[in-house]
Design an enzyme around this catalytic site. Structure first.
Site, PDB file in Angstrom:
ATOM      1  N   PHE A 242      47.046  55.153  43.284  1.00  0.00           N
ATOM      2  CA  PHE A 242      46.587  54.083  44.187  1.00  0.00           C
ATOM      3  C   PHE A 242      47.687  53.051  44.447  1.00  0.00           C
ATOM      4  O   PHE A 242      47.409  51.868  44.616  1.00  0.00           O
ATOM      5  CB  PHE A 242      45.344  53.396  43.629  1.00  0.00           C
ATOM      6  CG  PHE A 242      44.166  54.309  43.478  1.00  0.00           C
ATOM      7  CD1 PHE A 242      43.317  54.552  44.546  1.00  0.00           C
ATOM      8  CD2 PHE A 242      43.926  54.960  42.284  1.00  0.00           C
ATOM      9  CE1 PHE A 242      42.243  55.414  44.411  1.00  0.00           C
ATOM     10  CE2 PHE A 242      42.852  55.824  42.145  1.00  0.00           C
ATOM     11  CZ  PHE A 242      42.010  56.051  43.216  1.00  0.00           C
TER      12      PHE A 242
ATOM     13  N   GLU B 209      29.775  34.032  39.661  1.00  0.00           N
ATOM     14  CA  GLU B 209      30.388  33.011  40.500  1.00  0.00           C
ATOM     15  C   GLU B 209      29.639  32.954  41.815  1.00  0.00           C
ATOM     16  O   GLU B 209      28.848  33.846  42.134  1.00  0.00           O
ATOM     17  CB  GLU B 209      31.866  33.336  40.763  1.00  0.00           C
ATOM     18  CG  GLU B 209      32.079  34.637  41.501  1.00  0.00           C
ATOM     19  CD  GLU B 209      33.546  34.936  41.742  1.00  0.00           C
ATOM     20  OE1 GLU B 209      34.328  33.978  41.843  1.00  0.00           O
ATOM     21  OE2 GLU B 209      33.907  36.119  41.838  1.00  0.00           O
TER      22      GLU B 209
ATOM     23  N   LYS C 164      35.503  27.984  38.570  1.00  0.00           N
ATOM     24  CA  LYS C 164      34.588  28.891  37.872  1.00  0.00           C
ATOM     25  C   LYS C 164      34.033  28.294  36.582  1.00  0.00           C
ATOM     26  O   LYS C 164      32.930  28.617  36.164  1.00  0.00           O
ATOM     27  CB  LYS C 164      35.299  30.220  37.596  1.00  0.00           C
ATOM     28  CG  LYS C 164      35.487  31.066  38.849  1.00  0.00           C
ATOM     29  CD  LYS C 164      36.090  32.408  38.516  1.00  0.00           C
ATOM     30  CE  LYS C 164      36.065  33.334  39.716  1.00  0.00           C
ATOM     31  NZ  LYS C 164      36.730  32.794  40.896  1.00  0.00           N
TER      32      LYS C 164
END
Length: 665
Positions: A352, A292, A116
């Protein structure tokens, strides 16, 4: 053209690639770990080769074993899917050296975009907008603090080799940097074998928009429009759509041309995605920046396929075989609107938390009429701790965004899963959310709209009435069935047609007349209206039609009524005779147990840190320990000031959900 393709992946993407390959007349080879021996992708393939034990490091990440499988089966090309080895330059190069075509970009492009830090430098050289930040090596936490202060808070810390939401932390101040920098390094090393970190400015009101590119080996690169991927949780995409409700034709052209310029700069061919962060606070749409480039097929590629009419997997295979693209940029068309929701094995009602276990029931909605389901599971199969928790992708298409949304809601109502936690209710609630429907999206949408967690979509009055009618008709259907069972003592008693349906504090007085699936119902003394229940005892799904309006729901009968799941929530209804209902109103509800003195493990995982001992005094918000699950670190914090009374776990313990880690005095 190739004759046989090996898919170096598992689950839904392996099945998805095989469907296209079979349509193209290619023989297919699956690879699998011990955990996947009976998985759908293995059963779908013409041939299957075992790689090794369940952990990915011993199976799907073993490039040598995959190449051996390709050679042994005579596969002349390999499609990597996404994840695992799909963006490993070394794997693409090994395929090349073995004389097996890699269905993806050249190794040099993967290398250029895989780092990156380096990719941002290349993007800047290619004339692509980049986010202000620091792309050099960061020595330690103190260095990270200084860099962040120079850039200006808020900042985002990211693992250099990261992806999929892993190895990312948002820092609003110096304390956040000190707390999160080492965690980002650890997650980067654990997930990607690289602990380098870079820091960049966090864009306010950010929207995550990506451009799909497609190139061949003859120098042609096209952009196929954009995808809106702003609905995320912990940087993991939950909903994607194409096109974006924010992007104008001029923005699309500017973004697309920059994406193509970057792809050409690195000699890219095959399908790929250039991800951008866009400032929603800029009404001109000019504030978009390179994040990216994903040198592979994206999870969300189906929405692009639905609006362009292209099969991206087929295009990738043809490009790998040396063919030229069969269309030009001017021939790319965006038809209608498509939305994808990711059905995950996680419990939105419990923050979650990941959920693992067996799919006792798995019944996706039927495909067709603008509905597509991409999955790689089957009823009776298992969602294990070893791999990604995604169960399926639900994709809908419509002539307008509103139509695509409505088809999502209706399809989610028909999606039946039991045996483990899932996020179907949450996805439905998202689709019905007023802010989502008007397209006011940012990457902070879920955190902003569900600050206190998810408790289910509250039904409005029309929905509550339909739920009440459904519950009463389910109860009567069961009672009438029971009355016909042989061996009754005395004559069968026909159940009373009048019932009280209770939904929370709401009560409906319902009288049903007639027999069979089609009847008339009166609600609270109103004139009767036609109703129909398409359901038989034992079935998981039902359709209730009230006054001509149908509604699908999942049904779980209870001793006193039914649990009906539809439109973003599970609704518990009691169905009682009028006299019993009146008496029950005066009964006291049992108070829930007090768990405030316990720190409970929220999910199955590994206890990697424990920062306290018996007798320690802690303050509200203080980190007590860390649980690692599915390669993500989850900090456990004190909810209030207290003293530690006892500790029941040690660092390195694998803990089940609800395990009591420690007690407070």
């Amino acid at each position: 053209m190739f004759k046989k393709i090996l898919i170096a992946n598992r689950g839904e993407i392996a099945c998805r690639v095989m469907r296209t390959a079979k349509r193209m007349g290619l023989a297919t080879v699956a690879v699998y770990s011990d955990a996947d021996a009976l998985s759908p992708h293995v059963l779908m393939a013409d041939e299957a080769v075992r790689l090794g034990p369940a952990p990915a490091a011993e199976s799907y990440l073993r490039a040598d074993l995959i190449l051996e499988a390709a050679k042994a089966t005579g596969a002349d090309c390999i499609h990597p899917g996404y994840g695992f080895l799909s963006e490993r330059e070394s794997f693409a190069r090994a395929c090349e050296e073995a004389g097996i075509a890699f269905v993806g970009p050249p190794p040099s492009a993967i290398a250029a975009m895989g780092d990156k830090i380096q990719s941002k430098k290349l993007a800047k050289e290619a004339g692509v907008n980049v986010v202000p930040g620091y792309l050099g090596e960061i020595d330690d936490t103190e260095h990270a603090v200084r860099i962040s202060a120079e850039i200006g808070f808020p900042v985002m810390m990211k693992a250099s080799a990261g992806g999929g939401g892993k190895g990312m932390r948002l820092a609003w101040n110096e304390e956040d940097v000190r707390e999160g920098f080492e965690a980002v390094k650890r997650e980067g090393l654990s997930s990607f074998g690289d602990d380098r970190v870079f820091i960049e400015k966090f864009i306010e009101e950010p929207r995550h928009i990506e451009i799909q590119v497609l190139g061949d080996k003859h120098g042609t690169v096209l952009y196929l429009g954009e995808r809106e991927c702003s609905i995320q949780r912990r940087h993991q995409k939950v909903v994607e759509e194409a096109p974006s409700p924010f992007v104008t034709p001029d923005m699309r052209k500017a973004m697309g041309e920059q994406a193509v310029a970057l792809a050409k700069a690195v000699g890219y061919h095959s399908a790929g995605t250039v991800e951008l962060i866009v400032s929603g606070a800029d009404p001109t749409g000019e504030s978009f920046y390179f994040l990216e480039m994903n040198t592979r097929l994206q999870v969300e590629h189906p929405v692009t396929e639905m609006v362009t009419g292209l099969d991206l997997v087929e295009e990738m295979i043809r490009v790998a075989a040396g063919e030229r693209l069969r269309l030009t940029q001017d021939e790319v068309r965006l038809d209608g609107w498509s939305i994808e929701t990711r059905v995950y094995a996680e419990d939105p009602y419990r923050g979650f938390l990941p959920s693992t276990g067996r799919l006792v029931r798995y019944r996706p909605p039927e495909a067709g009429d603008g509905v597509r389901v991409d999955d790689g599971v089957a009823e009776g199969g298992e969602v294990s701790m070893f791999y990604d928790p995604m169960i399926a992708k639900l994709v809908t298409h419509g002539t307008t965004r509103d139509e695509a949304i409505q088809r999502q809601v209706e399809a989610l109502d028909r999606f039946a899963i039991s045996g483990l936690g899932h996020n179907i209710d949450f996805l439905s609630a998202l689709m019905q959310h007023e802010r989502f429907q008007r397209g006011a999206l940012t990457t902070g949408f879920i955190a902003e709209e569900y600050k206190d967690g998810f408790t289910g979509q509250e039904p409005d009055e029309p929905l509550a009435r339909r739920l009440a009618v459904a519950a009463v008709m389910v109860a009567l259907t069961r009672a009438e069935r029971d009355a016909t069972i042989d061996g009754q003592l005395g004559p069968a008693i026909r159940p009373s047609p009048r019932r009280i349906a209770e939904l929370g504090e709401r009560r409906f007085d319902i009288t049903v007349s007639g027999t069979g699936s089609a009847r008339d119902v009166s609600i609270d003394g109103a004139p009767p209206v036609p109703a129909r229940l398409d359901w038989s005892p034992g079935e998981a799904m039902a359709r209730v039609t009230l006054d001509g309006e149908p509604l699908w729901m999942r049904v779980a009968p209870t001793l006193t009524g039914a649990r009906l799941t539809t439109r973003g929530a599970t609704h518990a209804l009691r169905v009682l005779p009028p006299r019993i209902a009146e008496l029950s109103r005066h009964m006291l509800q049992k108070a829930p147990p007090d768990l405030s003195r316990l720190l409970i493990c929220p999910m199955p995982g590994l206890l990697t840190q424990l920062r306290v001992a018996p007798g320690d005094r802690v303050e509200a918000g203080q980190i007590l320990g860390t649980i690692e699950a599915m390669k993500m670190e989850n900090n456990l914090r004190a909810l209030k000031a207290a003293t530690i009374a006892a500790v029941h776990a040690s660092v390195g313990d694998s803990l089940p959900a609800d395990f009591v880690i420690l007690e407070f005095e």
